[in-house]
Structure formats: structure tokens, C-alpha cells
Design a protein around this motif. Structure first.
Motif, PDB file in Angstrom:
ATOM      1  N   PRO A  92      80.318  -7.348 -47.069  1.00 35.38           N
ATOM      2  CA  PRO A  92      81.670  -7.918 -46.959  1.00 35.38           C
ATOM      3  C   PRO A  92      82.344  -8.156 -48.305  1.00 35.38           C
ATOM      4  CG  PRO A  92      79.999  -9.572 -46.469  1.00 35.38           C
ATOM      5  CD  PRO A  92      79.293  -8.261 -46.568  1.00 35.38           C
ATOM      6  N   ARG A  93      81.584  -8.194 -49.386  1.00 33.41           N
ATOM      7  CA  ARG A  93      82.187  -8.440 -50.692  1.00 33.41           C
ATOM      8  C   ARG A  93      82.453  -7.140 -51.448  1.00 33.41           C
ATOM      9  NH1 ARG A  93      78.944 -12.176 -54.816  1.00 33.41           N
ATOM     10  NH2 ARG A  93      79.635 -13.783 -53.319  1.00 33.41           N
ATOM     11  N   CYS A  94      81.399  -6.316 -51.659  1.00 29.37           N
ATOM     12  CA  CYS A  94      81.571  -5.094 -52.468  1.00 29.37           C
ATOM     13  C   CYS A  94      81.638  -3.833 -51.622  1.00 29.37           C
ATOM     14  CB  CYS A  94      80.436  -4.972 -53.482  1.00 29.37           C
ATOM     15  SG  CYS A  94      78.785  -4.786 -52.749  1.00 29.37           S
ATOM     16  N   GLU A  95      81.483  -3.955 -50.296  1.00 33.63           N
ATOM     17  CA  GLU A  95      81.570  -2.838 -49.356  1.00 33.63           C
ATOM     18  C   GLU A  95      80.530  -1.754 -49.624  1.00 33.63           C
ATOM     19  OE1 GLU A  95      85.513  -1.364 -49.281  1.00 33.63           O
ATOM     20  OE2 GLU A  95      86.380  -3.200 -48.429  1.00 33.63           O
ATOM     21  N   THR A  96      79.388  -2.151 -50.161  1.00 33.31           N
ATOM     22  CA  THR A  96      78.306  -1.205 -50.391  1.00 33.31           C
ATOM     23  C   THR A  96      77.564  -0.948 -49.084  1.00 33.31           C
ATOM     24  OG1 THR A  96      78.040  -1.975 -52.657  1.00 33.31           O
ATOM     25  CG2 THR A  96      76.191  -0.761 -51.704  1.00 33.31           C
ATOM     26  N   ARG A  97      77.259   0.330 -48.825  1.00 35.41           N
ATOM     27  CA  ARG A  97      76.522   0.702 -47.621  1.00 35.41           C
ATOM     28  C   ARG A  97      75.106   1.127 -47.994  1.00 35.41           C
ATOM     29  NH1 ARG A  97      79.665   1.677 -43.047  1.00 35.41           N
ATOM     30  NH2 ARG A  97      81.916   1.505 -43.393  1.00 35.41           N
ATOM     31  N   GLY A  98      74.312   1.446 -46.978  1.00 29.35           N
ATOM     32  CA  GLY A  98      72.960   1.935 -47.203  1.00 29.35           C
ATOM     33  C   GLY A  98      71.907   0.853 -47.244  1.00 29.35           C
ATOM     34  N   HIS A  99      72.207  -0.332 -46.652  1.00 29.08           N
ATOM     35  CA  HIS A  99      71.214  -1.397 -46.627  1.00 29.08           C
ATOM     36  C   HIS A  99      70.130  -1.098 -45.593  1.00 29.08           C
ATOM     37  CE1 HIS A  99      74.915  -3.329 -48.204  1.00 29.08           C
ATOM     38  NE2 HIS A  99      74.050  -3.947 -48.999  1.00 29.08           N
ATOM     39  N   ARG A 100      68.958  -1.686 -45.804  1.00 27.33           N
ATOM     40  CA  ARG A 100      67.894  -1.569 -44.826  1.00 27.33           C
ATOM     41  C   ARG A 100      68.260  -2.332 -43.565  1.00 27.33           C
ATOM     42  NH1 ARG A 100      62.203  -2.886 -47.602  1.00 27.33           N
ATOM     43  NH2 ARG A 100      61.828  -3.240 -45.385  1.00 27.33           N
ATOM     44  N   ALA A 101      67.609  -1.951 -42.458  1.00 23.05           N
ATOM     45  CA  ALA A 101      67.941  -2.583 -41.188  1.00 23.05           C
ATOM     46  C   ALA A 101      67.590  -4.064 -41.177  1.00 23.05           C
ATOM     47  CB  ALA A 101      67.225  -1.862 -40.041  1.00 23.05           C
ATOM     48  N   ASP A 102      66.554  -4.461 -41.925  1.00 22.89           N
ATOM     49  CA  ASP A 102      66.146  -5.861 -41.952  1.00 22.89           C
ATOM     50  C   ASP A 102      66.674  -6.611 -43.166  1.00 22.89           C
ATOM     51  OD1 ASP A 102      64.708  -4.427 -43.754  1.00 22.89           O
ATOM     52  OD2 ASP A 102      62.779  -5.378 -43.326  1.00 22.89           O
ATOM     53  N   ALA A 103      67.655  -6.022 -43.870  1.00 21.82           N
ATOM     54  CA  ALA A 103      68.198  -6.662 -45.071  1.00 21.82           C
ATOM     55  C   ALA A 103      69.047  -7.870 -44.688  1.00 21.82           C
ATOM     56  CB  ALA A 103      69.029  -5.668 -45.877  1.00 21.82           C
ATOM     57  N   VAL A 104      68.929  -8.923 -45.472  1.00 22.90           N
ATOM     58  CA  VAL A 104      69.700 -10.143 -45.258  1.00 22.90           C
ATOM     59  C   VAL A 104      70.801 -10.277 -46.297  1.00 22.90           C
ATOM     60  CG1 VAL A 104      69.570 -12.672 -45.080  1.00 22.90           C
ATOM     61  CG2 VAL A 104      67.672 -11.261 -44.262  1.00 22.90           C
ATOM     62  N   TYR A 105      70.544  -9.780 -47.502  1.00 24.62           N
ATOM     63  CA  TYR A 105      71.506  -9.867 -48.587  1.00 24.62           C
ATOM     64  C   TYR A 105      71.797  -8.468 -49.122  1.00 24.62           C
ATOM     65  CZ  TYR A 105      70.229 -14.807 -48.534  1.00 24.62           C
ATOM     66  OH  TYR A 105      69.985 -16.098 -48.153  1.00 24.62           O
ATOM     67  N   CYS A 106      72.951  -8.313 -49.725  1.00 28.14           N
ATOM     68  CA  CYS A 106      73.348  -7.042 -50.333  1.00 28.14           C
ATOM     69  C   CYS A 106      72.489  -6.784 -51.565  1.00 28.14           C
ATOM     70  CB  CYS A 106      74.829  -7.083 -50.721  1.00 28.14           C
ATOM     71  SG  CYS A 106      75.407  -5.614 -51.622  1.00 28.14           S
ATOM     72  N   PHE A 107      71.992  -5.549 -51.690  1.00 31.89           N
ATOM     73  CA  PHE A 107      71.132  -5.233 -52.816  1.00 31.89           C
ATOM     74  C   PHE A 107      71.907  -5.053 -54.111  1.00 31.89           C
ATOM     75  CE2 PHE A 107      72.261  -1.098 -50.975  1.00 31.89           C
ATOM     76  CZ  PHE A 107      72.652  -0.385 -52.096  1.00 31.89           C
ATOM     77  N   ARG A 108      73.256  -4.996 -54.035  1.00 31.79           N
ATOM     78  CA  ARG A 108      74.050  -4.802 -55.238  1.00 31.79           C
ATOM     79  C   ARG A 108      74.638  -6.116 -55.774  1.00 31.79           C
ATOM     80  NH1 ARG A 108      75.958  -0.391 -57.607  1.00 31.79           N
ATOM     81  NH2 ARG A 108      75.286   0.883 -55.840  1.00 31.79           N
ATOM     82  N   CYS A 109      75.255  -6.893 -54.896  1.00 33.41           N
ATOM     83  CA  CYS A 109      75.918  -8.122 -55.383  1.00 33.41           C
ATOM     84  C   CYS A 109      75.267  -9.391 -54.875  1.00 33.41           C
ATOM     85  CB  CYS A 109      77.393  -8.102 -54.971  1.00 33.41           C
ATOM     86  SG  CYS A 109      77.680  -8.234 -53.190  1.00 33.41           S
ATOM     87  N   GLY A 110      74.329  -9.322 -53.916  1.00 35.59           N
ATOM     88  CA  GLY A 110      73.652 -10.511 -53.429  1.00 35.59           C
ATOM     89  C   GLY A 110      74.363 -11.254 -52.330  1.00 35.59           C
ATOM     90  N   GLN A 111      75.495 -10.711 -51.843  1.00 31.09           N
ATOM     91  CA  GLN A 111      76.233 -11.373 -50.784  1.00 31.09           C
ATOM     92  C   GLN A 111      75.438 -11.323 -49.459  1.00 31.09           C
ATOM     93  OE1 GLN A 111      79.046 -13.090 -50.721  1.00 31.09           O
ATOM     94  NE2 GLN A 111      79.092 -13.335 -48.516  1.00 31.09           N
TER      95      GLN A 111
END
Length: 272
Positions: free
Chosen positions: A251-270
Motif C-alpha cells: 500500500p505504500r510503495c506498490e511493490t509486488r512479488g511478496h510471498r504468500a505468507d508475507a506480513v510486511y513489505c520486503f522493500r519498505c517494511g509497510q
């Protein structure tokens, strides 16, 4: 420190892995070179080995310090491998004397366990091991089929090369001594033949035995690609499942490609 040592998604972590890779390769080269008669007892190699041992010791202590669960890491597979990579050199300081020299050299050869540390730097190793684990039932069935074929062909060759030769000789002339002296020996020949290695230390003498040997070689060529197909199918299935999963943007940096079980964004931590 944890991100640099245990992760590789940062520049510092990448350079740490590269430096560790170079140190491991240098250690393997030193251990191999020490076994050459012309380099045995070389003081230069001895100093290099101690330098590498100190570096690996610092790495091991650093992993214990920054690990979230030090004891769990110490008794894990990688923790034991890291410990085995430094213990043999220190064991040389304790096991002294001519009586323990042979044991000492055997212990020092355990330094080649450092090559196992290379697996930690392979990002695709987890995906490959997961695919092999998913295909384990097919692989077990394949191994059972191979074992049955080896047992039958080994027993058959033992009978043909021993009993059939005596029948064909009809007592006129003594048959040549067969190399298939036992069923385990014949099964060893079947494994070597099926894997198309063909050492040539055991070969059939009868015509029927040669036909069976040719059939076993062709069978080995047809079976050798089967496990590869199992693993490839599982890898392809994993890629398809990953592509079919919806990619939720950050929702912050609009980065895609997260894992299915990801809780936070791997780029900005949102939080996702």
C-alpha cells in the motif's frame, strides 16, 4: 550483523558470502595440496591453514552471537558443519606425539566439511530440495524398481555364468572360472552395468549372459532420466503455483512479488 551473516539480500551480505566462498575454496585447495608428497609439512600451507581457521572461528562465534537462538543454531546441521570446519585444526594442538600422528591426520581431513558451507549460499537450494521432497514417493518407487531389477538380473547372471556353463560343457572340458562368484558380486555387476559405468572388472563369458548385459545397459539408459523428470515436474508445478497466486501490492510503495505468507513489505517494511 544478523542481516549481513545470515542473509544475502544486502550489498554487505552479498560481499560477506563472496568472501566466505573464496575462503572455503582456498581451504579446500590447501587441504588437497597438503596431501601431495612434495608439499607435505609445508610451513606456508600451515600458516595459511591457521589463518583460515581463525577466520572461520570468528565467523562461527559471530553466528552464535547474532543468532536469535544460539543453542538451536549450534545443534543444527549448519552449526555442526561450521564447528567441524574449525575443530580439526585445534585438535592438532591437543593430539600431539608420534603415536597419535595417524589419528591426527585423519581428523584434519575433516576440514573438507567446509565445502558443505557452500550450500548455504545457494538461493535455489531450498527450492530444489523442496521439489525433491515433494517427489520423494515417486523417487522411492523408482529406487524399488531399480533394486528389484538389480536383484533379478544379478541372480540370473550368477545362475547363467556358473550353472549354465557347466551344463553346456557336458563334462568334456572344464568351464572357465566365472567372475560371478556370488549373488552379491553379481548384483554389484548389475548396478555398475545399469548405471552405464562399466568398470570392466566383471564381464559375462556366455552368449546368454552378454544378451542380458546388453538389455540391462539399455534399461539403464531408459531409467537414468526418470528421477530428473520427477524433480523437473515438481519445479514446474511450483513455478505455476507461484505465478497463479495473486500478487498483492504494497500500500505504500506498490511493490509486488511478496510471498504468500508475507506480513510486511520486503522493500519498505509497510504492513501488507
Amino acid at each position: 550483523m544478523h542481516d549481513v551473516i545470515f542473509e544475502s539480500d544486502t550489498p554487505a551480505g552479498m560481499w560477506f558470502d563472496v568472501a566466505l566462498l573464496i575462503a572455503i575454496l582456498c581451504s579446500v585447495v590447501v587441504v588437497s595440496t597438503e596431501t601431495l608428497p612434495s608439499y607435505e609439512g609445508s610451513s606456508t600451507l600451515y600458516r595459511i591453514e591457521w589463518l583460515l581457521t581463525i577466520l572461520f572461528t570468528i565467523e562461527y562465534v559471530a553466528r552464535l552471537i547474532c543468532a536469535r537462538h544460539p543453542i538451536r543454531y549450534a545443534v543444527s546441521f549448519w552449526g555442526i558443519v561450521d564447528l567441524l570446519s574449525i575443530l580439526p585444526t585445534y585438535a592438532g594442538l591437543i593430539l600431539e606425539g608420534s603415536g597419535s600422528f595417524v589419528i591426527l591426520r585423519s581428523i584434519r581431513l575433516l576440514r573438507v566439511f567446509r565445502v558443505l558451507k557452500l550450500w548455504r549460499m545457494m538461493d535455489d537450494a531450498d527450492e530444489l530440495s523442496h521439489a525433491v521432497w515433494k517427489a520423494r514417493h515417486k523417487v522411492v518407487v523408482f529406487l524399488i524398481v531399480v533394486l528389484v531389477a538389480v536383484t533379478i538380473s544379478g541372480t540370473l547372471m550368477f545362475f547363467i555364468e556358473n550353472q549354465l556353463q557347466r551344463v553346456l560343457a557336458k563334462g568334456d572340458t572344464a568351464p572357465p572360472a566365472s567372475q560371478f562368484s556370488s549373488i552379491p558380486q553379481s548384483m554389484y555387476w548389475a548396478i555398475v552395468t545399469m548405471t552405464t559405468v562399466g568398470y570392466g572388472d566383471i564381464v559375462p563369458q556366455t552368449t546368454v549372459g552378454k544378451f542380458i548385459s546388453a538389455a540391462l545397459i539399455l534399461l539403464g539408459y531408459s531409467l537414468i532420466i526418470v528421477p530428473t523428470g520427477f524433480v523437473t515436474a515438481e519445479l514446474k508445478s511450483s513455478d505455476t503455483d507461484r505465478e497463479s497466486e495473486p500478487s498483492v501490492p504494497c500500500p505504500r510503495c506498490e511493490t509486488r512479488g511478496h510471498r504468500a505468507d508475507a506480513v510486511y513489505c520486503f522493500r519498505c517494511g509497510q504492513r501488507l
